[in-house]
Each structure stands twice: as structure tokens, then as C-alpha cells.
Write a protein that holds these residues in place. Structure first.
Motif, PDB file in Angstrom:
ATOM      1  N   HIS A   1     -21.907 -32.495   0.739  1.00 20.61           N
ATOM      2  CA  HIS A   1     -21.962 -33.852   0.194  1.00 20.61           C
ATOM      3  C   HIS A   1     -23.391 -34.340  -0.038  1.00 20.61           C
ATOM      4  CE1 HIS A   1     -17.730 -35.064   0.119  1.00 20.61           C
ATOM      5  NE2 HIS A   1     -17.573 -34.307   1.181  1.00 20.61           N
ATOM      6  N   SER A   2     -24.344 -33.788   0.674  1.00 22.01           N
ATOM      7  CA  SER A   2     -25.738 -34.198   0.479  1.00 22.01           C
ATOM      8  C   SER A   2     -26.451 -33.319  -0.531  1.00 22.01           C
ATOM      9  CB  SER A   2     -26.499 -34.132   1.807  1.00 22.01           C
ATOM     10  OG  SER A   2     -26.575 -32.789   2.273  1.00 22.01           O
TER      11      SER A   2
ATOM     12  N   SER B   1     -17.762 -36.906   3.633  1.00 22.51           N
ATOM     13  CA  SER B   1     -17.676 -37.969   2.626  1.00 22.51           C
ATOM     14  C   SER B   1     -17.852 -39.339   3.265  1.00 22.51           C
ATOM     15  CB  SER B   1     -16.322 -37.889   1.902  1.00 22.51           C
ATOM     16  OG  SER B   1     -15.245 -38.023   2.813  1.00 22.51           O
TER      17      SER B   1
ATOM     18  N   THR C   1     -21.620 -40.118   3.603  1.00 28.38           N
ATOM     19  CA  THR C   1     -22.462 -39.910   2.417  1.00 28.38           C
ATOM     20  C   THR C   1     -23.519 -41.002   2.264  1.00 28.38           C
ATOM     21  OG1 THR C   1     -20.677 -38.760   1.257  1.00 28.38           O
ATOM     22  CG2 THR C   1     -22.473 -39.631  -0.086  1.00 28.38           C
ATOM     23  N   HIS C   2     -23.145 -42.252   2.501  1.00 27.80           N
ATOM     24  CA  HIS C   2     -24.087 -43.364   2.294  1.00 27.80           C
ATOM     25  C   HIS C   2     -25.234 -43.356   3.291  1.00 27.80           C
ATOM     26  CE1 HIS C   2     -21.338 -44.806   5.385  1.00 27.80           C
ATOM     27  NE2 HIS C   2     -22.183 -45.769   5.681  1.00 27.80           N
ATOM     28  N   HIS C   3     -25.115 -42.582   4.382  1.00 27.24           N
ATOM     29  CA  HIS C   3     -26.183 -42.495   5.366  1.00 27.24           C
ATOM     30  C   HIS C   3     -27.149 -41.336   5.099  1.00 27.24           C
ATOM     31  CE1 HIS C   3     -24.673 -45.571   8.089  1.00 27.24           C
ATOM     32  NE2 HIS C   3     -23.467 -45.045   7.971  1.00 27.24           N
TER      33      HIS C   3
ATOM     34  N   GLU D   1     -28.789 -40.740   2.218  1.00 28.43           N
ATOM     35  CA  GLU D   1     -29.768 -41.002   1.147  1.00 28.43           C
ATOM     36  C   GLU D   1     -31.143 -41.336   1.708  1.00 28.43           C
ATOM     37  OE1 GLU D   1     -27.913 -44.175  -0.959  1.00 28.43           O
ATOM     38  OE2 GLU D   1     -26.285 -42.910  -1.741  1.00 28.43           O
TER      39      GLU D   1
END
Length: 316
Positions: free
Chosen positions: A54-55, A309, A312-314, A316
Motif C-alpha cells: 500500500h505504500s 489499507s 495508508t493515511h499514516h 505519507e
């Protein structure tokens, strides 16, 4: 590309959910049955595989473990459960066995406790087998070996072999099972040590910070020491400046804890993701928070599916 090689047992878990833990000679009907692959290192690799996907980062993942007969249904189930991104070329097969190492877990819904009975008729990996595995692969310059804290005498031989023949390799070990002789010798040879709450408490420590400060004196080669403490979170000690940081456990009020099996393995996966995929752009506080939230997300769901998933927001 960095490479992570994890060395540890692989289990097949059979989990029975019951209303309450049965008394002796009591007959009880389970509300559900779940069969899945387990084992500390395979669990960590399963989660890491999701995070890397995912990254969209590069990290080679490998497992060294003992499996039953190569053609057995159990081995097929295990390899399919691990996924295609985890290299099992270094695994060892016991051709005279068809049954895997197994755990039978009774999960009490009343107390949310789990009682585990293990069965393993597979002989453990020998040092000679480990040496043969390493001889078949080309280790990159940026390579990390992580060892589950089991068969300490053999594991120590493996670590010393790597130190002599592959001195650039970084090494970590996990100390989880209380009272297992020889674990301290493994910790003394590692660059990073993970201490589980159960091991720390059995060793007389009353907090994760106390454990890390005390163990700092017993681990002369370590660079980092990490200790998890369940609902109290996790702490990490950096040896070069004797700095200790801690973060609280993730608490999501609208969710209940449903499955704690593999929470520690998930935490270790989070640490390695930060260490090997974001070593330059994440500081240790962020790495620790990420691993802690990842483990917190795991315990409010069954199994490990979808954790990549969710996080995912962590990344970036």
C-alpha cells in the motif's frame, strides 16, 4: 533494496470462540471456528507485506521456518496464506511429516481471554540447516535478520555465524516466553531487542521503562531496545544517548477488542516498516506511534486482513 529475513516457527491456529472458558469435563458448544496460519514471524511478514504494497515502497521479505512435507496440504495452505511477496526459498521441509506445528486456541467471549495449547512434532531447525539456507542466497548490503526467541542455543549459533561471515547484517531478537533459558544471551548479541510484557513482568520489572533501563546494561551490542506493555502502550530506548520515549496504546472508544492474537507480531511489523522503509524521513517517535496504532487497529478486528489499507493515511 533492503531485505528482511525472519526466522521463526510457523503454526496453523485453530480458534474456537466460546461463551466462557470450560471447566474440567464440561461439554461446551463453540459459537465459531476459525483456522488460519499463525506464528510470530509469519504474522509479522503478512502485515509487512500489506504495508509495503500500500505504500509502494521496496522491501524484500523472506521467511526461514520448518514446514511439513513439501507436497502436503498443510504446506500448501501455509504458503498460500503467506502470499506471493514472501520468499520461502529458505524454508526447511520435513518430508516424513504431513502435519504442521499447531495451536489450539480457546477464546472466551466472557473475559476476552485466550487459552492456547500447542502441538509440534516437527524437529526444530538446526544450525547446519540455517547455514545451508544462507549459503543458497545472496544477501544485499542492507539486510536485516530477525529471530524469534526460541531454541536459544541454535539461534545463538546462527547469530554468531552471521556476525562472523556477514558483518554488515543487522540483527534483532524477540524475548517473549518467560523462563526460557538462554534468551538473555541472544539479546546481548542483537542490535535491536523486542521485550514482551509477559517476559518483562516475569523478570520482575514493573514497567516498560524499568525493563529497558535495566536491560540496557545487559545488551552491550544493542542500538535500540523496545518493550510493549499492552494497554499502557510501548517504549523505546536509544542506547547512544540513553534516551527513552514512550507512546500510549491506541484507544478507539466506538470499537471493542475482539482479537488480541498476533498484536505483538503486528507491532513488530510496524517497527520494521518504519525502520526499513522510512528510516530517513520518520523519527523514532513517529515509528513507535505508527507501530502502536497498527497493533491497536489489529485487536479490534479478527485476523490481519486489511491492516495495510487502514493505515495508508499514516504512511505519507
Amino acid at each position: 533494496m533492503a531485505q528482511l529475513v525472519m526466522v521463526g516457527a510457523c503454526y496453523v491456529d485453530t480458534i474456537l470462540s466460546v461463551d466462557h472458558y470450560p471447566g474440567e469435563d464440561e461439554k461446551l458448544r463453540a459459537s465459531s471456528l476459525n483456522r488460519r496460519r499463525g506464528g510470530n514471524c509469519p504474522n509479522s511478514l503478512e502485515v509487512l507485506q500489506q504495508l509495503v504494497h500500500h505504500s509502494q515502497t521496496d522491501l524484500s521479505l523472506s521467511l526461514i521456518s520448518v514446514f511439513p512435507k513439501c507436497e502436503s496440504d498443510s504446506t500448501t495452505f501455509i504458503r498460500q496464506s503467506l502470499g506471493s511477496s514472501i520468499n520461502c526459498d529458505g524454508c526447511i521441509y520435513r518430508q516424513d511429516h504431513t502435519e504442521p506445528a499447531s495451536s489450539y486456541v480457546i477464546h472466551s467471549q466472557k473475559t476476552n481471554s485466550r487459552t492456547i495449547v500447542n502441538y509440534n512434532d516437527l524437529s526444530e531447525m538446526t544450525f547446519e540447516e540455517f547455514e545451508s539456507c544462507i549459503g543458497r542466497v545472496q544477501l544485499p548490503a542492507n539486510c536485516w535478520f530477525h529471530f524469534e526467541g526460541r531454541i536459544p542455543d541454535t539461534t545463538l549459533e546462527c547469530i554468531l555465524f552471521l556476525r562472523e561471515h556477514h558483518p554488515s547484517v543487522m540483527i534483532s531478537v524477540e524475548l517473549e516466553k518467560p523462563g526460557r533459558p538462554g534468551l538473555e544471551k541472544l539479546a546481548a548479541e542483537a542490535d535491536l531487542v523486542f521485550y514482551a510484557k509477559g517476559w518483562a513482568q516475569a523478570s520482575g520489572y514493573r514497567s516498560m521503562e524499568e525493563c529497558l533501563q535495566s536491560q540496557s546494561q545487559a545488551t552491550p551490542k544493542s542500538k535500540y531496545l523496545c518493550c510493549t506493555w499492552g494497554e499502557n502502550g510501548a517504549a523505546l530506548l536509544t542506547k547512544f544517548n540513553n534516551s527513552c520515549i514512550s507512546v500510549p496504546a491506541l484507544k478507539i472508544s466506538e470499537f471493542e477488542i475482539v482479537d488480541t492474537i498476533g498484536a505483538g507480531d503486528t507491532f513488530i511489523a510496524g517497527i520494521f516498516f518504519g525502520l526499513l522503509c522510512h528510516n530517513d524521513d520518520w523519527n523514532w517517535t513517529r515509528k513507535l506511534r505508527f507501530a502502536n496504532e497498527l497493533a491497536g487497529r489489529k485487536v479490534i478486528q479478527n485476523g490481519f486482513q486489511g491492516l495495510g489499507s487502514v493505515m495508508t493515511h499514516h504512511m505519507e
